[in-house]
Design a protein around this motif. Structure first.
Motif, short mmCIF file in Angstrom:
data_model
loop_
_atom_site.label_atom_id
_atom_site.label_comp_id
_atom_site.label_asym_id
_atom_site.label_seq_id
_atom_site.Cartn_x
_atom_site.Cartn_y
_atom_site.Cartn_z
N GLY A 63 0.82 -1.21 0.00
CA GLY A 63 0.00 0.00 0.00
C GLY A 63 0.85 1.26 0.00
O GLY A 63 0.47 2.29 0.54
N LYS A 68 -3.59 4.60 0.18
CA LYS A 68 -4.95 4.78 -0.34
C LYS A 68 -5.32 3.65 -1.30
O LYS A 68 -5.68 3.87 -2.45
CB LYS A 68 -5.08 6.15 -1.03
CG LYS A 68 -4.66 7.33 -0.17
CD LYS A 68 -5.46 7.44 1.12
CE LYS A 68 -6.86 7.98 0.86
NZ LYS A 68 -7.56 8.26 2.15
N HIS A 69 -5.22 2.45 -0.77
CA HIS A 69 -5.58 1.24 -1.51
C HIS A 69 -6.67 0.53 -0.72
O HIS A 69 -6.77 0.68 0.49
CB HIS A 69 -4.38 0.30 -1.65
CG HIS A 69 -3.14 0.94 -2.19
ND1 HIS A 69 -2.43 1.92 -1.51
CD2 HIS A 69 -2.46 0.73 -3.34
CE1 HIS A 69 -1.40 2.29 -2.24
NE2 HIS A 69 -1.38 1.58 -3.35
N THR A 70 -7.47 -0.26 -1.38
CA THR A 70 -8.47 -1.02 -0.64
C THR A 70 -7.78 -2.07 0.23
O THR A 70 -6.65 -2.49 -0.05
CB THR A 70 -9.45 -1.74 -1.58
OG1 THR A 70 -8.73 -2.75 -2.32
CG2 THR A 70 -10.13 -0.77 -2.54
N SER A 71 -8.47 -2.48 1.27
CA SER A 71 -7.90 -3.51 2.15
C SER A 71 -7.64 -4.80 1.39
O SER A 71 -6.64 -5.49 1.63
CB SER A 71 -8.84 -3.77 3.32
OG SER A 71 -8.96 -2.61 4.12
N ALA A 72 -8.54 -5.15 0.47
CA ALA A 72 -8.35 -6.38 -0.31
C ALA A 72 -7.10 -6.29 -1.17
O ALA A 72 -6.36 -7.28 -1.31
CB ALA A 72 -9.58 -6.64 -1.17
N THR A 73 -6.85 -5.12 -1.73
CA THR A 73 -5.65 -4.93 -2.54
C THR A 73 -4.40 -5.04 -1.69
O THR A 73 -3.42 -5.70 -2.07
CB THR A 73 -5.70 -3.56 -3.24
OG1 THR A 73 -6.81 -3.52 -4.13
CG2 THR A 73 -4.43 -3.28 -4.02
N LYS A 74 -4.41 -4.40 -0.52
CA LYS A 74 -3.25 -4.48 0.37
C LYS A 74 -3.00 -5.93 0.80
O LYS A 74 -1.86 -6.39 0.83
CB LYS A 74 -3.47 -3.60 1.60
CG LYS A 74 -3.43 -2.10 1.33
CD LYS A 74 -3.65 -1.32 2.61
CE LYS A 74 -3.67 0.18 2.36
NZ LYS A 74 -3.93 0.96 3.58
N ASP A 94 -4.35 3.96 5.99
CA ASP A 94 -5.11 5.02 5.34
C ASP A 94 -5.10 6.22 6.29
O ASP A 94 -5.88 6.30 7.24
CB ASP A 94 -6.55 4.55 5.07
CG ASP A 94 -7.37 5.59 4.32
OD1 ASP A 94 -7.01 6.78 4.34
OD2 ASP A 94 -8.39 5.20 3.73
N ASP A 109 -8.40 -2.46 8.25
CA ASP A 109 -7.45 -2.45 7.14
C ASP A 109 -6.16 -3.18 7.53
O ASP A 109 -5.64 -4.02 6.79
CB ASP A 109 -7.16 -0.99 6.77
CG ASP A 109 -6.34 -0.82 5.52
OD1 ASP A 109 -6.67 -1.44 4.50
OD2 ASP A 109 -5.37 -0.03 5.55
#
Length: 218
Positions: A63, A68-74, A94, A109
């Motif tokens: 991240g 500023k990434h979604t939790s799923a992306t992280k 975030d 997150d």
């Protein structure tokens, strides 16, 4: 008295510049072996193929640098990095959510990343220079509640600045001896590195490691 060797063993020897390539990373790893650092910290897409000297761990970021990434992306990024060989992951919270008082979201997150990498060490970057003292305490408590292993001051990329002795001292006071504290960002000389350790840092993120260690007293 803290020695050069003792300081070196607390260092994540770091290269996160966008223009870094595989050859640069290998040179970093080789230098880490010569300097005796704890780990190297590199970008996720450069993990594969690096040859680590004996005793040097492999850390990466998640991240990064905005958070500023979604939790799923992280979580997916962290899991992919561990699968590629990373021992440690430094994730960015975030910051906007924290400053808006959305502590549950920040904690969730962090927990998403924690659950994605159960066998790896998780450091949580709170970007302390952009936070008030109360926000630093809140961020550290959220990281601890979510299962983090470390709290970390900074990415080194935020315009507000990097680590400060005051922030490190407050972070250590908040987490006690339950979590590690990593000071990172703007540490460019030996005296500053030692000051961070004396304030409570148990790990240092340095990009100019050799120059810092060369400042150690003879």
């Amino acid at each position: 008295m803290t020695t050069r060797e003792e300081v070196a063993r607390l260092v994540d020897h770091t290269l996160l510049k966008p223009e870094a390539n595989a050859a640069d990373v290998q040179a970093l790893a080789d230098e880490a072996g010569r300097l005796g650092t704890f780990a190297i910290c590199i970008s996720p897409n450069l993990l594969t193929g690096v040859r680590l000297p004996d005793g040097v761990s492999l850390a990466t970021v998640c991240g990064f640098p905005s958070g500023k990434h979604t939790s799923a992306t992280k979580a997916a990024e962290a899991a992919e990095s561990v699968a590629a060989g990373a021992d440690e992951v430094d994730m960015v919270i975030d910051i906007g959510a924290l400053k808006a008082g959305e502590v549950d979201a920040v904690q969730a997150d962090i927990r998403a990343v924690r659950e994605a990498i159960p066998g790896a060490l998780l450091k949580v970057i709170i970007e302390s220079a952009a936070l008030t003292d109360d926000e630093i305490v809140t961020a550290c408590r959220a990281a601890e509640a979510a299962g983090a292993d470390f709290v970390k001051t900074s990415t080194g990329f935020h315009p507000a600045g990097g680590a400060s002795v005051e922030a490190v001292r407050l972070m250590r006071a908040t987490v006690g001896d339950r979590l590690g504290v990593k000071a990172s960002g703007g540490i460019r000389d030996y005296d500053t590195a030692v000051a961070m350790i004396e304030a409570g840092a148990s790990r240092l993120g340095l990009s100019g490691t050799a120059a810092v260690l060369d400042g150690a007293p003879a």
